[in-house]
Design a protein around this motif. Structure first.
Motif, PDB file in Angstrom:
ATOM      1  N   ALA A   1      41.506  36.184  36.656  1.00 55.74           N
ATOM      2  CA  ALA A   1      41.910  37.563  36.904  1.00 55.74           C
ATOM      3  C   ALA A   1      41.524  38.441  35.718  1.00 55.74           C
ATOM      4  CB  ALA A   1      43.417  37.630  37.142  1.00 55.74           C
TER       5      ALA A   1
ATOM      6  N   SER B   1      41.086  42.739  34.178  1.00 55.40           N
ATOM      7  CA  SER B   1      41.635  44.087  34.283  1.00 55.40           C
ATOM      8  C   SER B   1      41.031  44.818  35.472  1.00 55.40           C
ATOM      9  CB  SER B   1      41.357  44.855  32.989  1.00 55.40           C
ATOM     10  OG  SER B   1      41.730  46.204  33.104  1.00 55.40           O
TER      11      SER B   1
ATOM     12  N   SER C   1      39.665  43.501  38.206  1.00 50.19           N
ATOM     13  CA  SER C   1      40.078  42.924  39.493  1.00 50.19           C
ATOM     14  C   SER C   1      41.472  43.388  39.891  1.00 50.19           C
ATOM     15  CB  SER C   1      40.017  41.393  39.428  1.00 50.19           C
ATOM     16  OG  SER C   1      40.946  40.887  38.482  1.00 50.19           O
ATOM     17  N   THR C   2      42.357  43.571  38.889  1.00 45.86           N
ATOM     18  CA  THR C   2      43.689  44.105  39.180  1.00 45.86           C
ATOM     19  C   THR C   2      43.598  45.519  39.724  1.00 45.86           C
ATOM     20  OG1 THR C   2      44.644  42.750  37.411  1.00 45.86           O
ATOM     21  CG2 THR C   2      45.939  44.635  38.179  1.00 45.86           C
TER      22      THR C   2
ATOM     23  N   LYS D   1      42.164  45.676  43.388  1.00 46.38           N
ATOM     24  CA  LYS D   1      43.123  45.353  44.445  1.00 46.38           C
ATOM     25  C   LYS D   1      44.213  46.421  44.557  1.00 46.38           C
ATOM     26  CE  LYS D   1      42.362  40.387  43.811  1.00 46.38           C
ATOM     27  NZ  LYS D   1      42.963  39.099  43.345  1.00 46.38           N
ATOM     28  N   SER D   2      44.748  46.844  43.432  1.00 43.44           N
ATOM     29  CA  SER D   2      45.862  47.795  43.454  1.00 43.44           C
ATOM     30  C   SER D   2      45.444  49.162  43.979  1.00 43.44           C
ATOM     31  CB  SER D   2      46.460  47.943  42.049  1.00 43.44           C
ATOM     32  OG  SER D   2      46.927  46.715  41.553  1.00 43.44           O
TER      33      SER D   2
ATOM     34  N   GLU E   1      51.636  47.448  37.827  1.00 40.58           N
ATOM     35  CA  GLU E   1      50.662  46.522  37.246  1.00 40.58           C
ATOM     36  C   GLU E   1      49.364  47.237  36.899  1.00 40.58           C
ATOM     37  OE1 GLU E   1      51.137  43.388  36.326  1.00 40.58           O
ATOM     38  OE2 GLU E   1      53.234  43.692  36.886  1.00 40.58           O
ATOM     39  N   ALA E   2      48.926  48.146  37.758  1.00 41.55           N
ATOM     40  CA  ALA E   2      47.695  48.884  37.483  1.00 41.55           C
ATOM     41  C   ALA E   2      47.860  49.788  36.269  1.00 41.55           C
ATOM     42  CB  ALA E   2      47.295  49.707  38.714  1.00 41.55           C
TER      43      ALA E   2
ATOM     44  N   GLU F   1      47.117  48.294  32.983  1.00 37.18           N
ATOM     45  CA  GLU F   1      45.711  48.045  32.661  1.00 37.18           C
ATOM     46  C   GLU F   1      45.018  49.244  32.034  1.00 37.18           C
ATOM     47  OE1 GLU F   1      44.570  45.135  32.762  1.00 37.18           O
ATOM     48  OE2 GLU F   1      46.214  44.214  33.885  1.00 37.18           O
TER      49      GLU F   1
END
Length: 931
Positions: free
Chosen positions: A764, A766, A768-769, A772-773, A816-817, A820
């Motif tokens: 995983a 930064s 890729s997070t 998705k988010s 979560e985003a 990052e």
């Protein structure tokens, strides 16, 4: 014509017009006045100022905005600008700090696009029949023909000279005798001149055409100064330089050029000669000290129209004799309106590298795109903050531009949330402010600090004036703040809502909503998007032809006006060299209604769109010229009136059809499609190391390859150490040893990262997070009928645009985003993102962060719409509140198209206005870091 494109202007057209008028008049006022002849008009303030203060900041109300400069040891008097007291003609020679600055001044400051009425009652520049702005000012009879770049710029300078003559007072007169010189990026004081292409279109009454040297040719070289101008002490040498610390090499080069003239010529003359160093938007203390170190004394300092004499008293300036007189001047021209919905500081325009001026920058063949070293303009802000470590300069110039916008943001009577209506300058305070990224946080912090300082200075000034009024029995002047505002470079223009400026009713306020929210975005939160290839018409023009600073493109005349074989044979028979191909300059902005309609179309759509426009234009013409249909005199008269419009539309349509063919053919090339596929694989977190090695082996242009290399690093959380070393070796062997420094600078700026890890590449990251988010990939979007901003690249939505959409929901579910986002690194408040309310009276960022956040931007927009509807008697309002999105570090045409798409959607609650430090793409961004 039934198919005529819409000419509706944006919601902040009054602010755009105010900036255009102000920028133009500031430049004209600066050029026409001679700082050696100060005025002691009692109607102005004659405050005491020293040279250090003048270099640091402006007079009240702006002097408090800069606390960085120490005081100088000698005092001086302040006087206002005026014309020379003599009746002689003041002849000036303009030398620009860079080619990009020259383009900006010529095409965005001198070329006016609004009606301007001067004190003498003369009106310059025109509007069309629909009262929309036009890019053309008073031009020649060949208005609807494509002019060469030399003709276009020559006309602009001729118009400027005419205006300088008309605006001269007191018997004095100003004339520009040369304006085609640019300081060499070598930093040795030499100049870059164009080839000696004489023009027959010399301005009547002028002994010398200011544009005799024509445009820059393809083989720029450093040469010695012109003998005539250097030997004539009556000619004023004016250096137009990018200030704020963004182009130090040009400042040094200007000083060396001045010293060369003084040392070689002035021992022969007793008459003093004036050298003017004009900084846009302001001169910093560092620049003043650099000039002093290089032998340029601060004899005169001009700040916001006030002349500060530091080495002589006011009365002795006129009698300075022998040697040179140096005038260091700041002109607050910062925000440049490129379109009704795009404002830019145009910080790109530094001198760049020597190689950037030595290649054919006007070549329009696809094989030349993206290759070699620097044909593009270098973006300045990211290099300045990340590579050179001068973040404070970027933060300060952006914060000051936001203060100017808030001074102009009075169209609808809006203001900060909470508190009573304070000073007039508080009326336009943007109530809701959000920031994403370290530079954004620092900008907001600086903006709020400057507001506090301005409040303190205003309070102090009011107390002093009240004391004076008590002593003198006078009355307080309520218009002083407005007078001070226009004095420092903010021309107030009545908005459509106020009808005369100032304090309209709530009814009028609802017709022209002010800027209600501000979102400041740091470029570093999204370095992925600039590395990608855009698929919109405007983005492809920039990728293939490279849109110049100032919003125009220079193309070969044969591209937009292809000659047939018969014409070429006739030209050969007359002795013309058909191999030579002149360049024409095409404006790419809202002055062209057709371009406004087509610029954001996808590559699969804009070809058919232009075909439909051609059919509609043909049908409209043939319908009227049909002999079987009887026409009365009124219809004939109406048709005759529409002929100029028809001719202009036809010319525009032909130009864009030819340009569209060029960019579409480039987009259909195998290499282009292979590149897009490689980018898409990387966006989906796939490794493409083998492809990168193959591209180096096949001789891919270096900066095109570096864009893919950086994209691979950004989307996979870095490059594996072994792969990185292998690819770096191949870069040095293929492109040269100098690219080692380029790679080091890219690492420093965060574009490249060497990953020392033994984990799998599929771990995983930064990116890729965020993917998705924020739902960055939408492969189902239909480019011909898009319902998502991802259409701009056939399936990828820019990260910054997704953050704009997320802000409408208050970043709900994106914890979560948000983690990052890059850390602040000590800038601003130490937060990755902020969401605050600006209030009146102002407060610091620390205090604002203690307050509870308000509702999300989406909820705020609904409240504003409801309150506006109530104020208008329950009528539904069509216009939405305005969201200003400010990119610090540059914005891409891909992002501009995506934000326009959002703004036009009925479901999006705001009209979006884009503001930026400069417009960039992957090539300009990477080149800037390697200058």
């Amino acid at each position: 014509m039934s198919a005529a494109p819409s000419t509706t202007r944006g919601p902040l057209a009054h602010i755009v017009d105010a900036l255009r008028i102000d920028n133009h008049q500031l430049l004209v006022e600066t050029l026409r006045c001679d700082p050696r002849y100060p005025s002691n008009d009692e109607g102005h303030h004659n405050t005491v100022m020293n040279a250090g203060d003048a270099a640091a900041g402006d007079h009240h109300p702006r002097s408090a905005m800069d606390d960085a400069a120490p005081n100088n040891t000698h005092s001086s008097a302040s006087h206002h600008f005026t014309n020379s007291a003599t009746t002689a003609t003041s002849r000036q020679r303009l030398i620009f700090g860079s080619d990009n600055l020259r383009r900006t001044i010529l095409h965005q400051v001198i070329a006016r696009r609004v009606s301007v009425t001067f004190d003498e009652g003369e009106t310059s520049s025109t509007t069309n029949k629909n009262n929309t702005t036009t890019a053309d000012t008073k031009k020649s009879k060949k208005k609807n023909q494509n002019k060469s770049q030399a003709e276009e710029e020559q006309e602009l300078m001729n118009e400027l000279n005419e205006e300088l003559v008309l605006s001269s007072t007191g018997g004095g007169r100003c004339e520009i005798v040369k304006c085609s010189e640019v300081l060499s990026p070598l930093g040795d004081g030499s100049l870059l001149l164009s080839s000696k292409t004489k023009s027959s279109n010399v301005k009547k009454g002028s002994s010398k055409n200011p544009f005799d040297d024509g445009p820059f040719n393809n083989n720029n070289s450093t040469i010695e100064e012109d003998e005539e101008e250097d030997d004539d002490p009556t000619i004023i040498t004016t250096y137009l330089l990018r200030g704020g610390g963004f182009d130090i090499p040009s400042v040094a080069s200007a000083a060396l050029h001045r010293n060369r003239i003084v040392s070689s010529r002035y021992h022969q003359h007793q008459q003093s000669r004036l050298f003017r160093f004009v900084f846009l938007p302001r001169m910093t203390e560092m620049e003043r000290l650099l000039l002093k170190e290089l032998g340029v004394q601060d004899d005169i300092i001009v700040e916001s129209g006030n002349v500060v004499v530091s080495t002589a008293t006011a009365g002795s300036v006129n009698s300075l004799g022998g040697g040179a007189v140096n005038s260091l001047e700041s002109v607050p021209i910062d925000l440049i309106p490129l379109d009704d919905d795009v404002l830019s500081l145009e910080l790109s325009g530094g001198s760049g590298s020597v190689e950037s001026l030595s290649i054919d920058r006007n070549s329009n063949s696809e094989s030349d795109k993206g290759g070699g070293i620097g044909s593009s303009a270098a973006a300045a802000s990211l290099r300045h903050s990340d590579v050179e470590g001068c973040e404070a300069d970027v933060v300060d110039v952006v914060a000051r531009s936001l203060l100017k916008l808030q001074l102009l943001n009075q169209g609808g009577g809006g203001g900060g949330s909470g508190g009573a209506a304070g000073r007039e300058s508080d009326v336009g305070v943007i109530g809701r402010v959000l920031g994403l990224g370290p530079l954004a946080t620092a900008v907001i912090d600086r903006m709020m600090y400057l507001r506090l300082e301005e409040e303190r200075m205003d309070a102090q000034a009011e107390e002093e004036e009240e004391d004076d009024d008590e002593d003198d029995g006078g009355e307080y002047n309520d218009e002083e703040i407005l007078e001070n505002t226009t004095a420092v470079g903010v021309e107030t223009v009545a908005s459509p809502s106020t009808g005369g400026g100032g304090g309209g009713s709530s009814d009028n306020g609802s017709k022209q909503p002010p800027i209600q929210a501000l979102l400041v975005i740091d470029r570093k939160i999204d370095l992925v998007t600039p590395m990608l290839t855009p698929l919109t018409y405007e983005g492809l023009i920039d990728d293939v032809l490279q849109i110049q600073v100032g919003g125009c493109v220079s193309v070969k005349k044969s591209i937009v006006e292809p000659d047939d074989q018969t014409e070429q044979q006739n030209q050969r028979a007359r002795g013309y060299d058909t191999k030579k191909d002149t360049k024409v300059l095409l404006p790419l902005n809202d002055s062209d209604p057709l371009y406004t309609e087509v610029r954001d179309k996808h590559v699969e759509v804009f070809g058919s769109f232009l075909q439909n426009q051609a059919k509609a234009l043909k049908e409209s013409h043939s319908q009227f010229t049909n002999r079987e249909t009887a026409r009365d005199l009124s219809e004939i008269h109406q048709f005759v009136k529409q002929i100029p419009v028809f001719t202009r539309n036809l010319r525009s349509l032909k130009n864009h059809i030819h340009i569209a063919e060029l960019v579409k053919s480039a987009a259909e090339a195998t290499s282009f499609r292979q590149r897009w596929q490689t980018e898409r694989s990387m966006l989906e977190s796939e490794s493409q190391y083998d492809m990168l090695e193959d591209l180096i082996a096949s001789g891919e242009p270096p900066y095109r390859w570096l864009r893919l290399f950086c994209l691979q690093s950004l989307t996979s959380n870095g490059i594996k150490a072994t792969r990185y070393e292998s690819l770096r070796k191949e870069v040095v062997q293929t492109y040269g040893f100098e690219f080692l420094m380029v790679l080091n600078d890219l690492e420093k700026a965060g574009f490249l990262r060497k990953r020392e890890t033994f984990f799998m590449d599929s771990m995983a990251t930064s990116y890729s997070t965020l993917r998705k988010s924020l739902n960055l990939i939408n492969a189902e979007v239909d480019p011909s009928n898009p319902d998502d901003p991802a259409y701009v690249s056939s399936g990828y939505a820019p990260i910054t645009v997704r953050w704009v959409q997320a802000a409408m929901r208050g970043y709900l579910g994106l914890d979560e985003a948000l983690k990052e986002l890059p850390s602040s690194g000590g800038s601003g408040s130490g937060r990755r993102w902020i969401d605050i309310e600006q209030k009146s009276p102002p407060e610091s960022l620390v205090e604002a962060l203690k307050q509870d956040r308000g509702s999300s931007l989406g909820v705020l927009a609904k409240k504003l719409s409801d309150s506006t509807s109530e104020a208008s008697g329950g009528e539904q309002q069509e216009k939405k509140p305005v969201l200003l999105v400010y990119y610090v570090g540059g914005i891409t045409y891909m992002e501009i198209a995506a934000l326009r798409f959002l703004s036009k959607r009925a479901s999006f609650p705001y009209s979006i206005i884009c503001c930026t430090t400069e417009i960039v793409n992957g090539e300009t961004l990477l080149r800037s870091l390697s200058c």
